[in-house]
Design a protein around this motif. Structure first.
Motif, PDB file in Angstrom:
ATOM      1  N   ARG A  19     -14.540  -1.438 -14.055  1.00 23.27           N
ATOM      2  CA  ARG A  19     -14.881  -2.247 -15.231  1.00 23.27           C
ATOM      3  C   ARG A  19     -13.786  -3.247 -15.543  1.00 23.27           C
ATOM      4  O   ARG A  19     -13.421  -3.452 -16.680  1.00 23.27           O
ATOM      5  CB  ARG A  19     -15.118  -1.332 -16.431  1.00 23.27           C
ATOM      6  N   SER A  36     -13.407  15.405 -19.428  1.00 20.30           N
ATOM      7  CA  SER A  36     -13.171  14.876 -18.106  1.00 20.30           C
ATOM      8  C   SER A  36     -13.216  13.354 -18.169  1.00 20.30           C
ATOM      9  O   SER A  36     -13.991  12.776 -18.909  1.00 20.30           O
ATOM     10  CB  SER A  36     -14.249  15.390 -17.168  1.00 20.30           C
ATOM     11  N   GLU A  37     -12.329  12.733 -17.387  1.00 21.51           N
ATOM     12  CA  GLU A  37     -12.367  11.275 -17.309  1.00 21.51           C
ATOM     13  C   GLU A  37     -13.253  10.839 -16.157  1.00 21.51           C
ATOM     14  O   GLU A  37     -13.231   9.686 -15.742  1.00 21.51           O
ATOM     15  CB  GLU A  37     -10.954  10.718 -17.151  1.00 21.51           C
ATOM     16  N   LEU A  38     -14.024  11.796 -15.640  1.00 25.80           N
ATOM     17  CA  LEU A  38     -14.908  11.489 -14.520  1.00 25.80           C
ATOM     18  C   LEU A  38     -15.874  10.369 -14.895  1.00 25.80           C
ATOM     19  O   LEU A  38     -16.533  10.422 -15.929  1.00 25.80           O
ATOM     20  CB  LEU A  38     -15.709  12.746 -14.157  1.00 25.80           C
ATOM     21  N   ASP A  39     -15.941   9.358 -14.044  1.00 25.45           N
ATOM     22  CA  ASP A  39     -16.859   8.247 -14.270  1.00 25.45           C
ATOM     23  C   ASP A  39     -18.184   8.579 -13.584  1.00 25.45           C
ATOM     24  O   ASP A  39     -18.320   8.461 -12.381  1.00 25.45           O
ATOM     25  CB  ASP A  39     -16.249   6.959 -13.687  1.00 25.45           C
ATOM     26  N   CYS A  94     -10.507   5.778  -9.322  1.00 30.26           N
ATOM     27  CA  CYS A  94     -11.663   5.159  -9.992  1.00 30.26           C
ATOM     28  C   CYS A  94     -12.638   6.226 -10.484  1.00 30.26           C
ATOM     29  O   CYS A  94     -13.192   6.129 -11.567  1.00 30.26           O
ATOM     30  CB  CYS A  94     -12.421   4.238  -9.036  1.00 30.26           C
ATOM     31  N   MET A  95     -12.868   7.241  -9.655  1.00 31.23           N
ATOM     32  CA  MET A  95     -13.911   8.220  -9.965  1.00 31.23           C
ATOM     33  C   MET A  95     -13.447   9.190 -11.038  1.00 31.23           C
ATOM     34  O   MET A  95     -14.170   9.462 -11.982  1.00 31.23           O
ATOM     35  CB  MET A  95     -14.305   8.967  -8.688  1.00 31.23           C
ATOM     36  N   ASP A  96     -12.239   9.719 -10.889  1.00 32.04           N
ATOM     37  CA  ASP A  96     -11.771  10.746 -11.821  1.00 32.04           C
ATOM     38  C   ASP A  96     -10.240  10.681 -11.936  1.00 32.04           C
ATOM     39  O   ASP A  96      -9.532  11.469 -11.314  1.00 32.04           O
ATOM     40  CB  ASP A  96     -12.214  12.123 -11.311  1.00 32.04           C
ATOM     41  N   PRO A  97      -9.730   9.732 -12.732  1.00 37.12           N
ATOM     42  CA  PRO A  97      -8.273   9.525 -12.791  1.00 37.12           C
ATOM     43  C   PRO A  97      -7.499  10.766 -13.238  1.00 37.12           C
ATOM     44  O   PRO A  97      -6.417  11.036 -12.724  1.00 37.12           O
ATOM     45  CB  PRO A  97      -8.110   8.384 -13.804  1.00 37.12           C
ATOM     46  N   LEU A  98      -8.074  11.521 -14.189  1.00 40.56           N
ATOM     47  CA  LEU A  98      -7.373  12.707 -14.681  1.00 40.56           C
ATOM     48  C   LEU A  98      -7.230  13.744 -13.562  1.00 40.56           C
ATOM     49  O   LEU A  98      -6.207  14.423 -13.458  1.00 40.56           O
ATOM     50  CB  LEU A  98      -8.136  13.305 -15.862  1.00 40.56           C
ATOM     51  N   PHE A  99      -8.252  13.850 -12.711  1.00 40.07           N
ATOM     52  CA  PHE A  99      -8.161  14.772 -11.582  1.00 40.07           C
ATOM     53  C   PHE A  99      -7.031  14.350 -10.652  1.00 40.07           C
ATOM     54  O   PHE A  99      -6.217  15.173 -10.227  1.00 40.07           O
ATOM     55  CB  PHE A  99      -9.480  14.817 -10.803  1.00 40.07           C
TER      56      PHE A  99
END
Lengths: 291, 275
Positions: A43, B87-90, A168-173
């Motif tokens: 984004r 979760s910050e999962l997009d 991009c998909m899961d920054p916290l992971f």
């Protein structure tokens, strides 16, 4: 047959400037389109736009001191672009302010400086040149620069692919399993800047970002896999480049906008006609699966 | 370590060791002077009201939040998996279930390591274990809440971690899914993995979790679940002030300029069930 040949192939065989333009556009598509895929997925499409404006004072400084020369303008654009990207990124990462606001602040300051500097010298023709580029007048220096940027971009994307996808998909992971999150974000911003700088000679600062965003935005409608999306975006970028160049050759239109508009056609068709686009997702489906 | 003699759990190897751990935001503590050890292989429920510091503690253990004071040390060589509450999962990212679960291979393969046949096998085994067989190629934006939670558990499975932190994993998930996921947690417990789970449902805690930590910013009680969740302790936990007090006085332990008396003023509040 010969008509098709004359219309599509001959211009590139007959004229060296068309060959150069084609080579530049192909290399730009190869690197800018996948970068654009991640830009849109994060984004940050408008960030790309902002960055394109932000490199203006750097290019203008080069222009001011050395005239219309690619090396100083490129280096200037690169320095200012990286400064703005780092500044805005640091503010976003280290303070409560989000990246959209910090980026807007930095690029507005940068853009006004740039316009101020260009207006200090030169006519509006010069300004037009800096803003809109000339793909039909790419010299050797410009082509070498674009080639280097493409190689760098493809190499970096290859190395950091997995981290970029995870970020991009899961920054916290990604943060919970690795320290690469922040570095990969800045590497990515660096790639955006270098690709914009490479593109502005050919397409101008305003349109360089178009080759990133439009093919990527169109590709998103057709696939659910990020790798496929990158290849699709490159394909759309390539076809738009060739189509735009031919259009500009045959109808004597400015080349940059012709390329962008070709990509725009792909985007609009995708919006309307793709499986997840306006039409098909609205149509009542007669059949659905049992589960 | 002077307290080794007193500490019963020191017989078992500690996986986590909190020493005077204070975590928080903007100098206001959310977890205040926490002391204690989590033995290797324990299954610990972390309970408490909203704002009692449960999620903050998880973030602190996962290393996503730097302590304001004290330390949280994890046994050397421990592999950690963390499933956050928010979760910050997009979910709009163009990825399939299999791509999401394969992220769990990161600890094993890192940035550049090639995903081998055995890795792909581990991923499909994980999908079978969470009941998502056949969902490999589904786009993640088509999953329901429960299916997404199952997929995230599959990713934790693939991570093959020694220390697993689950922050409210059973929220907004139907009963069948809860039972399936609890089943996985029980299996992990059986495999001697250390599991910390933030839970709200106290019946669930009593039924499946041997140990409980009751938090109310400071630890109210910590020990066997039945004892920890006594009426007295639950009432005690309810009496703490959740309100964010902008002008809260400085904590005595901090104000005494790194005084050596430390956290003793909270130690006495750890009631029945404390070690």
């Amino acid at each position: 047959m010969t008509m098709v040949y004359d219309a599509l192939i001959l211009p590139f065989i007959e004229f060296a400037f068309m060959q150069r333009a084609l080579a530049g556009a192909i290399m730009l598509s190869l690197s800018a389109c996948p970068v654009g895929v991640f830009l849109t997925l994060r984004r940050m499409s408008l960030t790309g736009d902002a960055m394109a404006h932000a490199i203006l004072p750097g290019a203008a400084a080069g222009f001011l001191f050395y005239g219309l020369e690619i090396v100083p303008m490129t280096i200037g654009g690169l320095i200012v672009g990286i400064l703005v990207a780092l500044g805005a990124g640091a503010v976003a990462r280290l303070t409560v302010q989000k990246e959209d606001a910090s980026m807007a602040a930095f690029y507005l300051i940068s853009l006004s400086l740039g316009v101020l500097m260009v207006s200090l010298r030169g006519s509006s023709v010069d300004l037009m040149h800096v803003l809109f580029g000339t793909v039909l007048a790419l010299n050797n220096d410009a082509l070498i620069l674009i080639a280097l940027v493409s190689l760098l971009t493809l190499g970096m994307l290859g190395i950091f692919w997995r981290a970029l996808v995870a970020e991009c998909m899961d920054p916290l992971f990604l943060r919970s399993v690795s320290r690469l999150g922040s570095p990969v974000h800045f590497i990515f911003l660096g790639l955006v800047v270098t690709n914009l700088v490479a593109g502005f000679q050919a397409l101008g600062t305003l349109l360089a970002v178009g080759l990133m965003i439009l093919p990527a935005a169109a590709a998103r409608f057709w696939t659910q896999q990020v790798a496929v999306m990158c290849f699709l975006a490159i394909a759309i970028g390539l076809v738009s480049s060739v189509g735009g160049l031919l259009l500009s050759y045959h109808v004597s239109l400015p080349s940059g906008p012709s390329i962008m508009l070709s990509a725009g056609v792909f985007y609009l068709v995708s919006v309307v006609a793709s499986p997840r686009g306006l039409l098909l997702s609205r149509l009542p489906r007669a059949v659905h699966r049992a589960a | 370590m002077p307290d080794l003699t007193k500490d019963v759990s020191s017989v078992v190897q500690a996986c986590l060791n909190f020493t005077d751990l204070t975590l928080g935001y903007d100098r206001h503590p959310a977890v205040h002077h926490l002391n204690g050890k989590v033995a290797k292989g324990s299954l610990l429920a972390v309970v408490g009201g909203n704002g009692s510091g449960k999620s903050t503690l998880m973030k602190g253990i996962a290393g996503l939040l730097k302590p304001m004071g004290g330390t949280c040390s994890i046994a050397a060589g421990t592999r950690l998996a963390y499933l956050p509450q928010q979760s910050e999962l997009d979910r709009t990212f163009p990825a399939r279930v299999i791509d999401l679960v394969s992220l769990g291979l990161w600890p094993r393969r890192g940035l550049l390591g090639r995903h081998r046949a055995e890795d792909r096998e581990a991923v499909s085994r994980a999908l079978v274990a969470v009941g998502l067989e056949g969902f490999e190629k589904r786009a993640i934006d088509t999953l329901s809440g429960g299916q997404m939670q199952r997929a995230l558990f599959a990713r934790v499975l693939v991570q093959d971690a020694d220390l697993i932190l689950l922050d409210e994993p059973f929220n907004a998930v139907d009963e069948q899914t809860i039972l399936d996921l609890i089943g996985l947690v029980t299996i992990w417990h059986g495999e001697e993995r250390t599991v910390l789970v933030v839970v709200h449902d106290l019946d669930l805690v009593r039924a499946y979790f041997p140990e409980t930590l009751l938090l109310a910013r400071h630890p109210v009680a910590w020990g066997p679940s039945r004892q920890t969740l006594s009426q007295e302790n639950l009432l005690g936990a309810r009496h703490y002030r959740e309100a964010w007090n902008e002008n809260a006085p400085w904590c005595a332990a901090e104000a005494s300029v790194h005084g050596s008396h430390g956290h003793s003023h909270h130690q006495d509040r750890v009631k029945a069930g404390a070690r």
